[in-house]
Design a protein around this motif. Structure first.
Motif, PDB file in Angstrom:
ATOM      1  N   ILE A  19      14.994   1.370   2.217  1.00  0.00           N
ATOM      2  CA  ILE A  19      16.244   1.796   1.558  1.00  0.00           C
ATOM      3  C   ILE A  19      15.976   2.126   0.093  1.00  0.00           C
ATOM      4  N   VAL A  20      15.233   1.274  -0.584  1.00  0.00           N
ATOM      5  CA  VAL A  20      14.923   1.512  -1.997  1.00  0.00           C
ATOM      6  C   VAL A  20      14.034   2.741  -2.136  1.00  0.00           C
ATOM      7  N   LYS A  21      13.053   2.892  -1.248  1.00  0.00           N
ATOM      8  CA  LYS A  21      12.193   4.080  -1.282  1.00  0.00           C
ATOM      9  C   LYS A  21      13.036   5.345  -1.135  1.00  0.00           C
ATOM     10  N   GLN A  22      13.964   5.346  -0.184  1.00  0.00           N
ATOM     11  CA  GLN A  22      14.808   6.518   0.039  1.00  0.00           C
ATOM     12  C   GLN A  22      15.666   6.821  -1.183  1.00  0.00           C
ATOM     13  N   MET A  23      16.186   5.783  -1.833  1.00  0.00           N
ATOM     14  CA  MET A  23      16.982   5.977  -3.049  1.00  0.00           C
ATOM     15  C   MET A  23      16.136   6.668  -4.127  1.00  0.00           C
ATOM     16  N   LEU A  24      14.875   6.237  -4.259  1.00  0.00           N
ATOM     17  CA  LEU A  24      13.994   6.843  -5.259  1.00  0.00           C
ATOM     18  C   LEU A  24      13.706   8.306  -4.910  1.00  0.00           C
ATOM     19  N   VAL A  25      13.404   8.573  -3.657  1.00  0.00           N
ATOM     20  CA  VAL A  25      13.098   9.942  -3.219  1.00  0.00           C
ATOM     21  C   VAL A  25      14.303  10.851  -3.436  1.00  0.00           C
ATOM     22  N   GLU A  26      15.503  10.353  -3.152  1.00  0.00           N
ATOM     23  CA  GLU A  26      16.713  11.147  -3.363  1.00  0.00           C
ATOM     24  C   GLU A  26      16.942  11.462  -4.842  1.00  0.00           C
ATOM     25  N   ASN A  27      16.329  10.666  -5.733  1.00  0.00           N
ATOM     26  CA  ASN A  27      16.421  10.911  -7.168  1.00  0.00           C
ATOM     27  C   ASN A  27      15.162  11.590  -7.698  1.00  0.00           C
ATOM     28  N   ASN A  28      14.445  12.272  -6.790  1.00  0.00           N
ATOM     29  CA  ASN A  28      13.247  13.057  -7.136  1.00  0.00           C
ATOM     30  C   ASN A  28      12.130  12.225  -7.750  1.00  0.00           C
ATOM     31  N   ILE A  29      11.987  10.994  -7.275  1.00  0.00           N
ATOM     32  CA  ILE A  29      10.891  10.123  -7.710  1.00  0.00           C
ATOM     33  C   ILE A  29       9.992   9.909  -6.495  1.00  0.00           C
ATOM     34  N   PRO A  30       8.758  10.394  -6.561  1.00  0.00           N
ATOM     35  CA  PRO A  30       7.856  10.178  -5.425  1.00  0.00           C
ATOM     36  C   PRO A  30       7.626   8.683  -5.209  1.00  0.00           C
ATOM     37  N   ALA A  31       7.775   8.237  -3.974  1.00  0.00           N
ATOM     38  CA  ALA A  31       7.610   6.824  -3.647  1.00  0.00           C
ATOM     39  C   ALA A  31       6.952   6.690  -2.279  1.00  0.00           C
ATOM     40  N   VAL A  32       6.177   5.613  -2.124  1.00  0.00           N
ATOM     41  CA  VAL A  32       5.461   5.338  -0.886  1.00  0.00           C
ATOM     42  C   VAL A  32       5.607   3.859  -0.569  1.00  0.00           C
ATOM     43  N   VAL A  33       5.844   3.550   0.701  1.00  0.00           N
ATOM     44  CA  VAL A  33       5.879   2.162   1.159  1.00  0.00           C
ATOM     45  C   VAL A  33       4.572   1.883   1.892  1.00  0.00           C
ATOM     46  N   LEU A  34       3.921   0.801   1.508  1.00  0.00           N
ATOM     47  CA  LEU A  34       2.689   0.370   2.162  1.00  0.00           C
ATOM     48  C   LEU A  34       2.984  -0.959   2.847  1.00  0.00           C
ATOM     49  N   ASN A  35       3.090  -0.923   4.175  1.00  0.00           N
ATOM     50  CA  ASN A  35       3.457  -2.104   4.950  1.00  0.00           C
ATOM     51  C   ASN A  35       2.196  -2.887   5.301  1.00  0.00           C
ATOM     52  N   LYS A  36       2.081  -4.079   4.732  1.00  0.00           N
ATOM     53  CA  LYS A  36       0.936  -4.949   4.989  1.00  0.00           C
ATOM     54  C   LYS A  36       1.339  -6.152   5.844  1.00  0.00           C
ATOM     55  N   GLN A  37       2.460  -6.028   6.544  1.00  0.00           N
ATOM     56  CA  GLN A  37       2.909  -7.114   7.410  1.00  0.00           C
ATOM     57  C   GLN A  37       2.199  -7.055   8.750  1.00  0.00           C
ATOM     58  N   ASP A  38       1.951  -8.228   9.308  1.00  0.00           N
ATOM     59  CA  ASP A  38       1.436  -8.329  10.656  1.00  0.00           C
ATOM     60  C   ASP A  38       2.550  -7.899  11.607  1.00  0.00           C
ATOM     61  N   SER A  39       2.252  -7.046  12.547  1.00  0.00           N
ATOM     62  CA  SER A  39       3.298  -6.506  13.421  1.00  0.00           C
ATOM     63  C   SER A  39       3.801  -7.515  14.450  1.00  0.00           C
ATOM     64  N   SER A  40       3.018  -8.510  14.775  1.00  0.00           N
ATOM     65  CA  SER A  40       3.443  -9.495  15.771  1.00  0.00           C
ATOM     66  C   SER A  40       4.244 -10.639  15.179  1.00  0.00           C
ATOM     67  N   TYR A  41       3.784 -11.151  14.039  1.00  0.00           N
ATOM     68  CA  TYR A  41       4.386 -12.361  13.483  1.00  0.00           C
ATOM     69  C   TYR A  41       5.180 -12.127  12.206  1.00  0.00           C
ATOM     70  N   LEU A  42       5.158 -10.916  11.687  1.00  0.00           N
ATOM     71  CA  LEU A  42       5.924 -10.502  10.507  1.00  0.00           C
ATOM     72  C   LEU A  42       5.668 -11.366   9.275  1.00  0.00           C
ATOM     73  N   PHE A  43       4.431 -11.780   9.083  1.00  0.00           N
ATOM     74  CA  PHE A  43       4.072 -12.382   7.807  1.00  0.00           C
ATOM     75  C   PHE A  43       3.318 -11.341   6.998  1.00  0.00           C
ATOM     76  N   GLY A  44       3.350 -11.476   5.705  1.00  0.00           N
ATOM     77  CA  GLY A  44       2.745 -10.494   4.824  1.00  0.00           C
ATOM     78  C   GLY A  44       3.818  -9.801   4.011  1.00  0.00           C
ATOM     79  N   VAL A  45       3.442  -8.763   3.310  1.00  0.00           N
ATOM     80  CA  VAL A  45       4.362  -8.108   2.386  1.00  0.00           C
ATOM     81  C   VAL A  45       4.413  -6.607   2.621  1.00  0.00           C
ATOM     82  N   ILE A  46       5.454  -6.008   2.077  1.00  0.00           N
ATOM     83  CA  ILE A  46       5.611  -4.557   2.046  1.00  0.00           C
ATOM     84  C   ILE A  46       5.640  -4.161   0.579  1.00  0.00           C
TER      85      ILE A  46
END
Length: 70
Positions: A19-46
């Motif tokens: 949601i925050v990334k999309q808000m930035l993109v809509e305001n012409n700010i290039p943004a990227v989300v790097l998801n470092k969470q484990d897909s099975s147990y959902l620990f880690g960070v984005i």
């Protein structure tokens, strides 16, 4: 990660990060989300990165968004 990008925020909730990334993109700010969470147990960070040239503007928009720090 390209040295022209700076990590601006870290999330544990992928939806909130997108949601925050999309808000930035809509305001012409290039943004990227790097998801470092484990897909099975959902620990880690984005991590949310923005282009160095837009860091101050992105920080101001995120602050005005009024979200709580995690």
């Amino acid at each position: 990660m390209n040295p022209n990008w700076t990590k601006i925020k870290v999330y544990t909730n992928a939806v909130q990060a997108e949601i925050v990334k999309q808000m930035l993109v809509e305001n012409n700010i290039p943004a990227v989300v790097l998801n470092k969470q484990d897909s099975s147990y959902l620990f880690g960070v984005i991590e949310l990165y923005v282009d160095n040239d837009h860091f101050a503007e992105a920080a101001a928009l995120i602050d005005s968004y009024g979200e709580e720090d995690e």
